[in-house]
Design a protein around this motif. Sequence first.
Motif, PDB file in Angstrom:
ATOM      1  N   GLY A 135      25.130 -54.823 -23.692  1.00 26.21           N
ATOM      2  CA  GLY A 135      25.505 -55.678 -22.576  1.00 26.21           C
ATOM      3  C   GLY A 135      24.790 -57.017 -22.609  1.00 26.21           C
ATOM      4  N   THR A 136      25.371 -57.984 -21.946  1.00 21.48           N
ATOM      5  CA  THR A 136      24.798 -59.335 -21.940  1.00 21.48           C
ATOM      6  C   THR A 136      24.024 -59.636 -20.659  1.00 21.48           C
ATOM      7  N   GLU A 137      24.159 -58.775 -19.647  1.00 22.22           N
ATOM      8  CA  GLU A 137      23.396 -58.990 -18.417  1.00 22.22           C
ATOM      9  C   GLU A 137      21.949 -58.545 -18.609  1.00 22.22           C
ATOM     10  N   ASP A 138      21.063 -58.998 -17.715  1.00 20.80           N
ATOM     11  CA  ASP A 138      19.658 -58.592 -17.778  1.00 20.80           C
ATOM     12  C   ASP A 138      19.525 -57.085 -17.597  1.00 20.80           C
ATOM     13  N   TYR A 139      18.560 -56.541 -18.303  1.00 15.02           N
ATOM     14  CA  TYR A 139      18.284 -55.100 -18.236  1.00 15.02           C
ATOM     15  C   TYR A 139      17.814 -54.740 -16.817  1.00 15.02           C
ATOM     16  N   ILE A 140      18.400 -53.660 -16.247  1.00 15.91           N
ATOM     17  CA  ILE A 140      18.022 -53.203 -14.906  1.00 15.91           C
ATOM     18  C   ILE A 140      17.025 -52.055 -15.030  1.00 15.91           C
ATOM     19  N   LEU A 141      15.899 -52.163 -14.374  1.00 10.38           N
ATOM     20  CA  LEU A 141      14.866 -51.131 -14.355  1.00 10.38           C
ATOM     21  C   LEU A 141      15.089 -50.192 -13.160  1.00 10.38           C
ATOM     22  N   PRO A 142      14.443 -49.025 -13.158  1.00  6.42           N
ATOM     23  CA  PRO A 142      14.689 -48.046 -12.087  1.00  6.42           C
ATOM     24  C   PRO A 142      14.407 -48.550 -10.679  1.00  6.42           C
ATOM     25  N   ASP A 143      13.512 -49.537 -10.550  1.00  3.35           N
ATOM     26  CA  ASP A 143      13.214 -50.073  -9.216  1.00  3.35           C
ATOM     27  C   ASP A 143      14.175 -51.192  -8.807  1.00  3.35           C
ATOM     28  N   GLY A 144      15.150 -51.486  -9.671  1.00  2.00           N
ATOM     29  CA  GLY A 144      16.131 -52.514  -9.378  1.00  2.00           C
ATOM     30  C   GLY A 144      15.783 -53.883  -9.902  1.00  2.00           C
ATOM     31  N   SER A 145      14.560 -54.071 -10.386  1.00  2.00           N
ATOM     32  CA  SER A 145      14.186 -55.359 -10.967  1.00  2.00           C
ATOM     33  C   SER A 145      14.865 -55.535 -12.321  1.00  2.00           C
ATOM     34  N   ARG A 146      14.865 -56.758 -12.819  1.00  2.00           N
ATOM     35  CA  ARG A 146      15.576 -57.062 -14.060  1.00  2.00           C
ATOM     36  C   ARG A 146      14.638 -57.659 -15.091  1.00  2.00           C
ATOM     37  N   ASP A 147      14.953 -57.366 -16.349  1.00  2.00           N
ATOM     38  CA  ASP A 147      14.147 -57.844 -17.465  1.00  2.00           C
ATOM     39  C   ASP A 147      15.106 -58.405 -18.515  1.00  2.00           C
ATOM     40  N   ALA A 148      15.094 -59.693 -18.697  1.00  2.00           N
ATOM     41  CA  ALA A 148      16.025 -60.327 -19.637  1.00  2.00           C
ATOM     42  C   ALA A 148      15.681 -60.041 -21.088  1.00  2.00           C
ATOM     43  N   THR A 149      14.451 -59.598 -21.369  1.00  2.00           N
ATOM     44  CA  THR A 149      14.010 -59.402 -22.748  1.00  2.00           C
ATOM     45  C   THR A 149      14.134 -57.958 -23.230  1.00  2.00           C
ATOM     46  N   LYS A 150      14.247 -57.000 -22.319  1.00  2.00           N
ATOM     47  CA  LYS A 150      14.263 -55.590 -22.715  1.00  2.00           C
ATOM     48  C   LYS A 150      15.585 -55.237 -23.371  1.00  2.00           C
ATOM     49  N   GLN A 151      15.512 -54.541 -24.495  1.00  2.00           N
ATOM     50  CA  GLN A 151      16.697 -54.187 -25.271  1.00  2.00           C
ATOM     51  C   GLN A 151      17.274 -52.856 -24.800  1.00  2.00           C
ATOM     52  N   ASP A 152      18.578 -52.768 -24.808  1.00  4.72           N
ATOM     53  CA  ASP A 152      19.280 -51.520 -24.508  1.00  4.72           C
ATOM     54  C   ASP A 152      19.845 -50.962 -25.813  1.00  4.72           C
ATOM     55  N   ARG A 153      19.927 -49.642 -25.897  1.00  5.81           N
ATOM     56  CA  ARG A 153      20.521 -49.000 -27.057  1.00  5.81           C
ATOM     57  C   ARG A 153      21.287 -47.760 -26.608  1.00  5.81           C
ATOM     58  N   CYS A 154      22.362 -47.446 -27.345  1.00  7.47           N
ATOM     59  CA  CYS A 154      23.122 -46.239 -27.053  1.00  7.47           C
ATOM     60  C   CYS A 154      22.379 -45.015 -27.590  1.00  7.47           C
ATOM     61  N   ASP A 155      22.919 -43.831 -27.329  1.00  5.96           N
ATOM     62  CA  ASP A 155      22.308 -42.600 -27.822  1.00  5.96           C
ATOM     63  C   ASP A 155      23.401 -41.598 -28.168  1.00  5.96           C
ATOM     64  N   ILE A 156      23.233 -40.911 -29.286  1.00  8.04           N
ATOM     65  CA  ILE A 156      24.122 -39.825 -29.716  1.00  8.04           C
ATOM     66  C   ILE A 156      23.227 -38.745 -30.308  1.00  8.04           C
ATOM     67  N   TYR A 157      23.320 -37.531 -29.786  1.00 10.61           N
ATOM     68  CA  TYR A 157      22.507 -36.455 -30.358  1.00 10.61           C
ATOM     69  C   TYR A 157      23.113 -35.087 -30.050  1.00 10.61           C
ATOM     70  N   ALA A 158      22.697 -34.096 -30.810  1.00  9.82           N
ATOM     71  CA  ALA A 158      23.058 -32.696 -30.584  1.00  9.82           C
ATOM     72  C   ALA A 158      21.776 -31.880 -30.633  1.00  9.82           C
TER      73      ALA A 158
END
Length: 372
Positions: free
Chosen positions: A244-267
């Motif tokens: 995504g291109t929006e800022d990363y949302i943390l659990p408290d609702g604050s945002r971090d423009a530098t934090k990277q997001d990644r998908c996950d696939i596992y069994a």
Amino acid sequence: MHIPRQWYGVMAAMVLTASCIRDEAPNPEADILSRVFPGNSLRTNEVEIYNDYVVAYPRANVNLRDSAIVRIEVSPGASWQRIPHSQTSDTLFYIAVTSESGKYIKSYAITQVESFPERFDFETWFRPAANFLYENPKEGALQWYSSNNGAAIAWSSPGKPAEDYPVRKASLNGSTAVELTTMVGPGNIAGGIVFIPCLSGSVYLGGFNALTGLTNPLRSTFFGVPFDSGKPTRLTGYYFYEEGTEDYILPDGSRDATKQDRCDIYATLFKTDAQTPFLYGDNIHDSPRVIARAKIRKDEIKTGTPVFFELPFDYTGPTPFSWDELKNQQYKLTIVCASSDRGQFYEGRPGSKLLVDDLRLYYDLSDNENEK
């Protein structure tokens, strides 16, 4: 396993009948509380009881359609009856439960999963709740659960179209795939008791307890379905991922423009017993019951292009693999795909999107046989 009835499920059809006056009002509930098939007909002692259907896992060459029901426990004062169904459907038959008051009738579809599918192509979808428009994928009688189940509760908006949920149908490589998208959450819900700043798209094999879906989301997700086909060796499939291109949302609702997001696939393959019939969102990664895991490496995730992936199972888990335990139906397996790898904590980057298709599980039939 007995999962409590879901908040968002449809109440039964109302039947207008006269009721006599009592000192206490008759119980209005019309639920199946437990269901038992005779003898050793099941591969697991559990049956999965949901809002309006029941899933059982029979042993080989056992047709539960022909099995007499030993006992059904229903809501206090309620009564039940079996209703036959067509032989050409995944549904074996129905159980209609009538409340003590006689005013409510609830119908449960009784289904069975005869074997664990080797492939998941995401071509078949269904609506788990009649009063919500979202859909989940299924393979035969085996149903995927998704973050749509929890999102329906969080949004509490029956009119929201299926394409507005975090999990929906899409196209990848010319065929139907599952699309998982991270979204901005509803924020404060349930009178401000629960805060959901972000919703990740996810699908998994297991179950969902809506009664704790908001108060304890990590414990509301049940991972694992019975697995005795063989010793898993690898999971393959195709994915397409865009961060995504929006800022990363943390659990408290604050945002971090530098934090990277990644998908996950596992069994994950794990051992069960009567006290621990499945794993949860808070222990699926580190439980001592884990036998093996196949997981995508975050540093190898490619973006912006369809990718074929092959994930080998790592058997360095704390519990050793045993062929005897496998044959004795002591193992369960789950497959999980998510658009944000920390979405279970209500965090991620809105707009992160993962498409997955053509999953295939490979396994050895025995120590002396070829891989299937």
